[in-house]
Design a protein around this motif. Structure first.
Motif, PDB file in Angstrom:
ATOM      1  N   ARG A  37      -9.312  -0.385  -4.947  1.00 60.85           N
ATOM      2  CA  ARG A  37      -9.104  -1.092  -3.683  1.00 60.85           C
ATOM      3  C   ARG A  37     -10.404  -1.023  -2.894  1.00 60.85           C
ATOM      4  O   ARG A  37     -10.880   0.057  -2.552  1.00 60.85           O
ATOM      5  CB  ARG A  37      -7.970  -0.480  -2.871  1.00 60.85           C
ATOM      6  N   LYS A  41      -8.905  -4.422   1.083  1.00 62.86           N
ATOM      7  CA  LYS A  41      -8.428  -5.637   0.415  1.00 62.86           C
ATOM      8  C   LYS A  41      -7.341  -5.273  -0.586  1.00 62.86           C
ATOM      9  O   LYS A  41      -6.830  -4.169  -0.567  1.00 62.86           O
ATOM     10  CB  LYS A  41      -9.605  -6.332  -0.271  1.00 62.86           C
ATOM     11  N   GLU A  42      -6.987  -6.232  -1.421  1.00 62.98           N
ATOM     12  CA  GLU A  42      -5.928  -5.944  -2.370  1.00 62.98           C
ATOM     13  C   GLU A  42      -6.391  -4.956  -3.432  1.00 62.98           C
ATOM     14  O   GLU A  42      -7.584  -4.811  -3.711  1.00 62.98           O
ATOM     15  CB  GLU A  42      -5.425  -7.229  -3.035  1.00 62.98           C
ATOM     16  N   ILE A  43      -5.426  -4.265  -4.002  1.00 65.67           N
ATOM     17  CA  ILE A  43      -5.700  -3.357  -5.102  1.00 65.67           C
ATOM     18  C   ILE A  43      -5.843  -4.207  -6.365  1.00 65.67           C
ATOM     19  O   ILE A  43      -4.965  -5.011  -6.675  1.00 65.67           O
ATOM     20  CB  ILE A  43      -4.544  -2.341  -5.269  1.00 65.67           C
ATOM     21  N   PHE A 107       1.330   6.744  -9.965  1.00 66.59           N
ATOM     22  CA  PHE A 107      -0.026   6.657  -9.454  1.00 66.59           C
ATOM     23  C   PHE A 107      -0.546   8.014  -9.012  1.00 66.59           C
ATOM     24  O   PHE A 107       0.204   8.844  -8.479  1.00 66.59           O
ATOM     25  CB  PHE A 107      -0.088   5.714  -8.245  1.00 66.59           C
TER      26      PHE A 107
ATOM     27  N   PHE B  34       7.559  -6.045  -7.508  1.00 65.60           N
ATOM     28  CA  PHE B  34       7.604  -4.641  -7.119  1.00 65.60           C
ATOM     29  C   PHE B  34       7.200  -4.472  -5.657  1.00 65.60           C
ATOM     30  O   PHE B  34       6.407  -5.245  -5.130  1.00 65.60           O
ATOM     31  CB  PHE B  34       6.625  -3.803  -7.956  1.00 65.60           C
ATOM     32  N   TYR B  36       5.681  -1.155  -3.439  1.00 73.22           N
ATOM     33  CA  TYR B  36       5.207   0.224  -3.443  1.00 73.22           C
ATOM     34  C   TYR B  36       4.923   0.653  -2.008  1.00 73.22           C
ATOM     35  O   TYR B  36       4.594  -0.168  -1.147  1.00 73.22           O
ATOM     36  CB  TYR B  36       3.922   0.359  -4.259  1.00 73.22           C
ATOM     37  N   GLN B  38       2.652   3.655   0.237  1.00 74.42           N
ATOM     38  CA  GLN B  38       1.641   4.708   0.187  1.00 74.42           C
ATOM     39  C   GLN B  38       1.625   5.458   1.511  1.00 74.42           C
ATOM     40  O   GLN B  38       1.316   4.880   2.559  1.00 74.42           O
ATOM     41  CB  GLN B  38       0.256   4.147  -0.103  1.00 74.42           C
ATOM     42  N   LEU B  44       0.529   5.753  -4.699  1.00 72.43           N
ATOM     43  CA  LEU B  44       1.561   4.753  -4.466  1.00 72.43           C
ATOM     44  C   LEU B  44       2.866   5.195  -5.127  1.00 72.43           C
ATOM     45  O   LEU B  44       2.879   5.692  -6.246  1.00 72.43           O
ATOM     46  CB  LEU B  44       1.145   3.404  -5.065  1.00 72.43           C
ATOM     47  N   GLU B  88       1.801   2.472   4.429  1.00 74.74           N
ATOM     48  CA  GLU B  88       1.321   1.161   3.995  1.00 74.74           C
ATOM     49  C   GLU B  88       2.160   0.704   2.806  1.00 74.74           C
ATOM     50  O   GLU B  88       2.422   1.485   1.888  1.00 74.74           O
ATOM     51  CB  GLU B  88      -0.161   1.203   3.631  1.00 74.74           C
ATOM     52  N   PHE B  90       2.902  -2.178  -0.258  1.00 76.99           N
ATOM     53  CA  PHE B  90       2.244  -3.144  -1.132  1.00 76.99           C
ATOM     54  C   PHE B  90       3.272  -3.872  -1.985  1.00 76.99           C
ATOM     55  O   PHE B  90       4.127  -3.252  -2.612  1.00 76.99           O
ATOM     56  CB  PHE B  90       1.254  -2.450  -2.074  1.00 76.99           C
ATOM     57  N   PHE B 104      -1.687  -7.260  -6.881  1.00 77.19           N
ATOM     58  CA  PHE B 104      -1.187  -6.710  -5.627  1.00 77.19           C
ATOM     59  C   PHE B 104      -1.492  -7.643  -4.463  1.00 77.19           C
ATOM     60  O   PHE B 104      -2.470  -8.404  -4.481  1.00 77.19           O
ATOM     61  CB  PHE B 104      -1.871  -5.372  -5.315  1.00 77.19           C
ATOM     62  N   GLY B 105      -0.679  -7.531  -3.430  1.00 79.47           N
ATOM     63  CA  GLY B 105      -1.012  -8.115  -2.151  1.00 79.47           C
ATOM     64  C   GLY B 105      -1.971  -7.195  -1.416  1.00 79.47           C
ATOM     65  O   GLY B 105      -2.307  -6.108  -1.898  1.00 79.47           O
ATOM     66  N   THR B 106      -2.411  -7.622  -0.252  1.00 80.49           N
ATOM     67  CA  THR B 106      -3.414  -6.863   0.496  1.00 80.49           C
ATOM     68  C   THR B 106      -2.820  -5.700   1.286  1.00 80.49           C
ATOM     69  O   THR B 106      -3.556  -4.938   1.884  1.00 80.49           O
ATOM     70  CB  THR B 106      -4.185  -7.773   1.458  1.00 80.49           C
ATOM     71  N   GLY B 107      -1.506  -5.586   1.282  1.00 81.94           N
ATOM     72  CA  GLY B 107      -0.873  -4.454   1.945  1.00 81.94           C
ATOM     73  C   GLY B 107      -0.496  -4.746   3.391  1.00 81.94           C
ATOM     74  O   GLY B 107      -1.135  -5.545   4.078  1.00 81.94           O
TER      75      GLY B 107
END
Lengths: 116, 114
Positions: A37, A41-43, A107, B34, B36, B38, B44, B88, B90, B104-107
């Motif tokens: 990440r 920004k996005e992972i 994770f 999904f 997730y 954090q 995550l 956060e 995701f 993934f999205g940016t959260g």
């Protein structure tokens, strides 16, 4: 049972130096993933190991990044030489099997890499 | 190209209020979906997932999400926010079934106000 462990938790290096990140997956997990990440920004996916073999390394940014998983246990991700844009949080994750069989992905807490 | 959009990088709700975190995806085939979470200094954690079957999915900590194919959405909700929900979140899709090669999205960072 120990979770996915990443070391170090933080690393600050100068541009041009080399850094090696380590990931210890959950014991017995054949699948190991690296994600990154950058700056909120996005992972993004980097690569996927099945045991010691690279199953998919399509997300590796360039040839300054080298991932290994000798013996199919822990994995290392080396960045050489590091550039400013490599700063970010590097996540490792592992799973025993695949999504279709209901297996979960676990994770680690990530390595925060800062390149100055 | 496949993508995930999370509307709102920061969302604030009062304790006890409804939590709604939005996620829209684009995918040429129905993906696995999904959510997730954090928490600070942690990895995550999976909240919930949709693979097949019932489109309303219940997860941990009272969260649920509904897969709406016609809207290409997978919004996350919780009826009553708790202070411990601050974290956060995701959204992710797995377009390649069988792998965890997520997009993934940016959260969305959720803040819960007392």
């Amino acid at each position: 049972e120990a979770g996915v462990t990443q070391f170090p938790s933080h690393s600050v290096i100068e541009k041009g130096q080399t850094v090696t990140l380590r990931c210890d997956p959950i014991s017995g997990h054949d699948n190991l993933y690296w994600y990154r990440r950058v700056m909120g920004k996005e992972i993004k996916f980097l690569l996927h190991f099945v045991k010691e073999s690279k199953q998919d390394e399509s997300g590796m940014p360039n040839n300054r990044f080298l991932a290994e998983r000798t013996g199919g246990t822990y994995s290392t991700l080396k960045v050489q030489p590091a550039e400013l844009e490599d700063s970010g949080v590097y996540f490792c994750a592992s799973s025993q099997g695949i999504v279709d069989r209901g297996e979960k992905l676990f994770f680690g807490s990530g390595t925060q890499l800062s390149v100055l | 190209a496949q993508s995930v959009t999370q509307l709102g990088s920061h969302v604030s709700v009062s304790e006890g209020a409804l939590v709604l975190l939005r996620c829209n995806y684009s995918s040429s085939v129905p993906p696995y979906l999904f959510w997730y979470v954090q928490y600070p200094n942690q990895g995550l954690q999976l909240l919930l997932k949709y693979t097949t079957g019932a489109t309303l999915v219940k997860g941990i900590n009272g969260f649920e999400a509904e897969f709406k194919k016609s809207e290409t959405s997978f919004h996350l909700t919780k009826p009553s926010a708790h202070m411990s929900d601050a974290a956060e979140y995701f959204c992710a899709v797995s377009p390649l079934r069988g792998t965890y090669k997520y997009i993934f999205g940016t959260g969305t960072r959720l803040k819960v106000l007392a």
